[in-house]
Design a protein around this motif. Sequence first.
Motif, PDB file in Angstrom:
ATOM      1  N   HIS A 386       0.843  -1.197   0.000  1.00 13.78           N
ATOM      2  CA  HIS A 386       0.000   0.000   0.000  1.00 13.78           C
ATOM      3  C   HIS A 386       0.883   1.253   0.000  1.00 13.78           C
ATOM      4  CE1 HIS A 386      -3.979  -1.698   0.292  1.00 13.78           C
ATOM      5  NE2 HIS A 386      -3.593  -2.511   1.260  1.00 13.78           N
ATOM      6  N   PHE A 387       0.416   2.295  -0.668  1.00  8.49           N
ATOM      7  CA  PHE A 387       1.108   3.580  -0.615  1.00  8.49           C
ATOM      8  C   PHE A 387       1.310   3.985   0.842  1.00  8.49           C
ATOM      9  CE2 PHE A 387      -0.477   3.997  -4.978  1.00  8.49           C
ATOM     10  CZ  PHE A 387       0.608   4.596  -5.612  1.00  8.49           C
ATOM     11  N   GLY A 388       2.460   4.575   1.117  1.00  9.37           N
ATOM     12  CA  GLY A 388       2.746   5.084   2.451  1.00  9.37           C
ATOM     13  C   GLY A 388       3.473   4.124   3.363  1.00  9.37           C
ATOM     14  N   ASN A 389       3.853   2.945   2.848  1.00  8.17           N
ATOM     15  CA  ASN A 389       4.538   1.958   3.678  1.00  8.17           C
ATOM     16  C   ASN A 389       6.053   2.167   3.597  1.00  8.17           C
ATOM     17  OD1 ASN A 389       5.732  -0.323   4.822  1.00  8.17           O
ATOM     18  ND2 ASN A 389       4.147  -1.714   4.079  1.00  8.17           N
ATOM     19  N   PRO A 390       6.688   2.742   4.616  1.00 12.82           N
ATOM     20  CA  PRO A 390       8.127   3.022   4.548  1.00 12.82           C
ATOM     21  C   PRO A 390       8.977   1.760   4.497  1.00 12.82           C
ATOM     22  CG  PRO A 390       7.295   3.471   6.757  1.00 12.82           C
ATOM     23  CD  PRO A 390       6.108   3.188   5.902  1.00 12.82           C
ATOM     24  N   ASP A 391       8.552   0.702   5.184  1.00 10.34           N
ATOM     25  CA  ASP A 391       9.329  -0.541   5.174  1.00 10.34           C
ATOM     26  C   ASP A 391       9.342  -1.167   3.781  1.00 10.34           C
ATOM     27  OD1 ASP A 391       9.893  -0.354   7.901  1.00 10.34           O
ATOM     28  OD2 ASP A 391       8.017  -1.329   8.446  1.00 10.34           O
ATOM     29  N   ALA A 392       8.194  -1.099   3.100  1.00 12.04           N
ATOM     30  CA  ALA A 392       8.122  -1.634   1.732  1.00 12.04           C
ATOM     31  C   ALA A 392       9.026  -0.841   0.805  1.00 12.04           C
ATOM     32  CB  ALA A 392       6.682  -1.599   1.229  1.00 12.04           C
ATOM     33  N   LEU A 393       9.046   0.481   0.960  1.00 10.73           N
ATOM     34  CA  LEU A 393       9.916   1.329   0.137  1.00 10.73           C
ATOM     35  C   LEU A 393      11.368   0.901   0.266  1.00 10.73           C
ATOM     36  CD1 LEU A 393      10.664   3.914  -1.511  1.00 10.73           C
ATOM     37  CD2 LEU A 393      10.692   5.134   0.694  1.00 10.73           C
ATOM     38  N   VAL A 394      11.846   0.830   1.483  1.00 11.28           N
ATOM     39  CA  VAL A 394      13.260   0.499   1.713  1.00 11.28           C
ATOM     40  C   VAL A 394      13.569  -0.921   1.240  1.00 11.28           C
ATOM     41  CG1 VAL A 394      15.000   0.154   3.510  1.00 11.28           C
ATOM     42  CG2 VAL A 394      13.487   2.158   3.596  1.00 11.28           C
ATOM     43  N   SER A 395      12.680  -1.855   1.531  1.00  9.92           N
ATOM     44  CA  SER A 395      12.907  -3.247   1.129  1.00  9.92           C
ATOM     45  C   SER A 395      12.960  -3.395  -0.389  1.00  9.92           C
ATOM     46  CB  SER A 395      11.799  -4.152   1.686  1.00  9.92           C
ATOM     47  OG  SER A 395      11.832  -4.182   3.095  1.00  9.92           O
ATOM     48  N   LEU A 396      12.084  -2.684  -1.087  1.00 10.31           N
ATOM     49  CA  LEU A 396      12.043  -2.816  -2.542  1.00 10.31           C
ATOM     50  C   LEU A 396      13.259  -2.201  -3.217  1.00 10.31           C
ATOM     51  CD1 LEU A 396       8.298  -2.329  -3.532  1.00 10.31           C
ATOM     52  CD2 LEU A 396       9.683  -4.400  -3.657  1.00 10.31           C
ATOM     53  N   VAL A 397      13.788  -1.099  -2.682  1.00  7.91           N
ATOM     54  CA  VAL A 397      15.011  -0.530  -3.260  1.00  7.91           C
ATOM     55  C   VAL A 397      16.124  -1.574  -3.246  1.00  7.91           C
ATOM     56  CG1 VAL A 397      16.829   1.197  -2.987  1.00  7.91           C
ATOM     57  CG2 VAL A 397      14.442   1.863  -2.676  1.00  7.91           C
ATOM     58  N   GLU A 398      16.283  -2.240  -2.123  1.00 10.55           N
ATOM     59  CA  GLU A 398      17.330  -3.263  -2.012  1.00 10.55           C
ATOM     60  C   GLU A 398      17.031  -4.452  -2.919  1.00 10.55           C
ATOM     61  OE1 GLU A 398      20.199  -4.800   1.571  1.00 10.55           O
ATOM     62  OE2 GLU A 398      18.127  -4.256   2.035  1.00 10.55           O
ATOM     63  N   ALA A 399      15.766  -4.866  -2.985  1.00 10.50           N
ATOM     64  CA  ALA A 399      15.389  -6.000  -3.834  1.00 10.50           C
ATOM     65  C   ALA A 399      15.667  -5.699  -5.304  1.00 10.50           C
ATOM     66  CB  ALA A 399      13.919  -6.328  -3.634  1.00 10.50           C
ATOM     67  N   ILE A 400      15.426  -4.462  -5.729  1.00  6.61           N
ATOM     68  CA  ILE A 400      15.693  -4.074  -7.117  1.00  6.61           C
ATOM     69  C   ILE A 400      17.191  -4.087  -7.399  1.00  6.61           C
ATOM     70  CG2 ILE A 400      15.615  -2.125  -8.728  1.00  6.61           C
ATOM     71  CD1 ILE A 400      12.889  -1.391  -7.394  1.00  6.61           C
ATOM     72  N   GLY A 401      17.975  -3.517  -6.498  1.00  5.63           N
ATOM     73  CA  GLY A 401      19.422  -3.443  -6.706  1.00  5.63           C
ATOM     74  C   GLY A 401      20.077  -4.793  -6.848  1.00  5.63           C
ATOM     75  N   TYR A 402      19.566  -5.793  -6.132  1.00  4.73           N
ATOM     76  CA  TYR A 402      20.145  -7.140  -6.177  1.00  4.73           C
ATOM     77  C   TYR A 402      19.320  -8.105  -7.037  1.00  4.73           C
ATOM     78  CZ  TYR A 402      23.389  -5.911  -2.416  1.00  4.73           C
ATOM     79  OH  TYR A 402      24.399  -5.341  -1.665  1.00  4.73           O
ATOM     80  N   ARG A 403      18.258  -7.590  -7.673  1.00  2.93           N
ATOM     81  CA  ARG A 403      17.306  -8.458  -8.394  1.00  2.93           C
ATOM     82  C   ARG A 403      16.853  -9.605  -7.475  1.00  2.93           C
ATOM     83  NH1 ARG A 403      16.335  -8.150 -13.884  1.00  2.93           N
ATOM     84  NH2 ARG A 403      17.625  -6.684 -15.087  1.00  2.93           N
ATOM     85  N   ARG A 404      16.515  -9.249  -6.260  1.00  2.00           N
ATOM     86  CA  ARG A 404      16.197 -10.236  -5.238  1.00  2.00           C
ATOM     87  C   ARG A 404      14.721 -10.625  -5.306  1.00  2.00           C
ATOM     88  NH1 ARG A 404      18.357  -8.080   0.029  1.00  2.00           N
ATOM     89  NH2 ARG A 404      20.338  -8.770  -0.898  1.00  2.00           N
ATOM     90  N   GLY A 405      14.445 -11.905  -5.441  1.00  2.83           N
ATOM     91  CA  GLY A 405      13.081 -12.409  -5.451  1.00  2.83           C
ATOM     92  C   GLY A 405      12.377 -12.129  -6.764  1.00  2.83           C
ATOM     93  N   LYS A 406      11.190 -12.698  -6.879  1.00  3.10           N
ATOM     94  CA  LYS A 406      10.406 -12.555  -8.108  1.00  3.10           C
ATOM     95  C   LYS A 406      10.041 -11.094  -8.366  1.00  3.10           C
ATOM     96  CE  LYS A 406       5.965 -14.048 -10.084  1.00  3.10           C
ATOM     97  NZ  LYS A 406       4.729 -14.842  -9.815  1.00  3.10           N
ATOM     98  N   LEU A 407       9.604 -10.390  -7.306  1.00  3.06           N
ATOM     99  CA  LEU A 407       9.190  -9.000  -7.481  1.00  3.06           C
ATOM    100  C   LEU A 407      10.386  -8.094  -7.759  1.00  3.06           C
ATOM    101  CD1 LEU A 407       6.870  -6.965  -7.479  1.00  3.06           C
ATOM    102  CD2 LEU A 407       7.199  -6.715  -5.006  1.00  3.06           C
ATOM    103  N   GLY A 408      11.479  -8.270  -7.026  1.00  6.75           N
ATOM    104  CA  GLY A 408      12.665  -7.460  -7.255  1.00  6.75           C
ATOM    105  C   GLY A 408      13.187  -7.613  -8.673  1.00  6.75           C
ATOM    106  N   ASN A 409      13.166  -8.839  -9.174  1.00  6.19           N
ATOM    107  CA  ASN A 409      13.634  -9.102 -10.531  1.00  6.19           C
ATOM    108  C   ASN A 409      12.718  -8.456 -11.569  1.00  6.19           C
ATOM    109  OD1 ASN A 409      15.609 -10.490 -12.224  1.00  6.19           O
ATOM    110  ND2 ASN A 409      13.898 -11.751 -12.882  1.00  6.19           N
ATOM    111  N   LEU A 410      11.404  -8.475 -11.315  1.00  4.59           N
ATOM    112  CA  LEU A 410      10.450  -7.842 -12.224  1.00  4.59           C
ATOM    113  C   LEU A 410      10.668  -6.334 -12.270  1.00  4.59           C
ATOM    114  CD1 LEU A 410       7.749  -7.909 -13.926  1.00  4.59           C
ATOM    115  CD2 LEU A 410       6.578  -7.489 -11.743  1.00  4.59           C
ATOM    116  N   LEU A 411      10.754  -5.704 -11.104  1.00  4.97           N
ATOM    117  CA  LEU A 411      10.872  -4.250 -11.049  1.00  4.97           C
ATOM    118  C   LEU A 411      12.220  -3.774 -11.566  1.00  4.97           C
ATOM    119  CD1 LEU A 411       9.132  -3.441  -7.641  1.00  4.97           C
ATOM    120  CD2 LEU A 411       8.126  -3.694  -9.912  1.00  4.97           C
TER     121      LEU A 411
END
Length: 648
Positions: A386-411
């Motif tokens: 959901h919009f406004g989730n700070p933990d999701a924001l920080v987690s997704l930045v790291e997931a994108i940088g490492y292509r971590r997990g299915k969602l990180g790899n997609l984004l």
Amino acid sequence: MKDREEIVFGWAGTILHVDLSRRRVWKEPLSVEMGGRFLGGRGINAKLLWDLIGEPRIGSLDRRNVLIFGAGTLTGTSAPSSGRTTVTCKSPTTELYLKTSMGGHWGAELKFAGYDHLVIHGASSKPVYVWIKDADVQVRDASFLWGMDVRQTDDALKNELDDKDVRIASIGPAGENLVRMAAVMSCVYHAAARGAPGAVMGSKRLKAVAVRGTGEIEAKNPDLFDRLALDARNALVRETPHKRRFLYGTSGSVIPINDLHAFPAYNFRTGHCEDVYPVSGPCLVEQGFLKRRVGCHGCGECCHRYTEVKDGVFAGSYSGGPEYETFSALGAGTGVFDTKAVLRANELCNILGLDTISVGSVIQWAMECYEREVLSKEDTEGMNLHFGNPDALVSLVEAIGYRRGKLGNLLAEGVKRAADKVGKDSWKWAICNKKGLEQSRVETRSAKGYALAFAVNPRGPDHLHSQVLAEFGIRPEGVALIERITGDKKWASPYLTEYRAEIVRWHEDCFTVDDSLGFCSFVSTSSYSVDPASMAAMFSAATEVEMSEKQIMMAGRRILTLEKCFNVREGADRTYDDLPWRLMNEPTPSGPAKGTMNSQQELDSMLDRYYELHEWDQKTSYPRRSTLRKLALSDVGAKLEKTVRLPD
């Protein structure tokens, strides 16, 4: 110091080539003739890219793509705010032309080492770095650096080379993992980020380029040049925005732009937030997050800043920035107004080597997909998006940088490719255009000049190609410029479509000159003190080429048209000069421009006039043969006609 007969005034005089496949190094003289036609920096980079990628459809991650670093002609001199370096390649984000630039001190060091441009060819079979110390150029093993973040790489290389003053351009894990928003980071916190040049560097297994130079740049007429540079510096200090930029950096604009209902938030669904203070420059200063201000080479603006989080769950986070674009993309855009979380997300982008604009854009898109139930909890691996989730924001930045997990790899593929894969109309809230680059944080529905500039930008919808701030009519200098361009100051309004083509073309030409000479946009298209006449005078005093204001602006147009030709060769026509669906179909919800949007009819009218001014074909947007002859680009036209038929 070079012998007198070897001096090429202004330029260092040498293009350095490094072939990573063959471990081969060679040097090519930079001719005064080329400097006169293409100026330097961005301009010569564009000509090198055109010549070296001689055929279309070569993939951006193919070893045949080249990566070109070009210091501005005046980079390394006393010209104010002239520390920029252009990075040019075929973009992994768009598979089209890419120029992006970085500040700091790396470009000046390259000039001091004796080189104006560095061209990286081929690809290594294992991680390497390039070490340049004046005439000595080596390709060295970088296995010990692979996997390190940007800060760690900078520290490790300085220890390896036993030199704390070496200047380093490097990639982080995002570049190594070929993320399509990976940046090249200069001196740790300065980013050449848009369009993912870091992924090109990663595909070549090139971790870093370290440079140390002991030479200097000589002007042809040093006394005149120093006087002109001092006059320009003093003029910049007198300008109205100077003090505010020093105090707050670009993020000082957040609150006033939000007041205009033009601050993009919640994935461009609104331009206004009730309380943007936590994601603004004044907050950083007044709440103690700002630790110091720093300027790039030759810069007295010192808009770059370092911030730190002292307490809370993100205590210990520190980095350069955030800028206006970052606060909008990672903060308001995701609905996260937790200052500390945004500072942590910004830090992660910097040390992983990521473009904050694109990362924020793709996270916003994912959040909207989640709220529309296009992405499920299974798709997000249980994460609440959901919009406004700070933990999701920080987690997704790291997931994108490492292509971590299915969602990180997609984004990590960027918003256009992600939307293509997910489907279900998600492309309608993917804020990019047909070229594929995520749009930077300008509300083009209420800024018609920016709308046109974003549509025609060869790298995609982005502000650092034609910074048309003057159209807002906020400052007398901007109003005077609009009057000079159009003949009447009444056209200094962002809500009008008339004369936008004239305004955009002037700013494009000027910005191209900025990039080629190594100037920051703050000196001429965000401020107005260093105008084309003063740039031409400094160029003439520094080099062996006499250049008038008209001639230097024509050189800017030549470079811009060459960039257009590159995209035409890749198959891009008029249909690529568009804007994101949301901005073309959903009106802005509030403020003085409530109800407005970027309609196709409106855009087509501006495009027709824009192509007419450039003497390009209105139907296809292709440059005409006669136009290429007029711009001394007949050689480019002859090559281009092997791919497409140009109009007369």
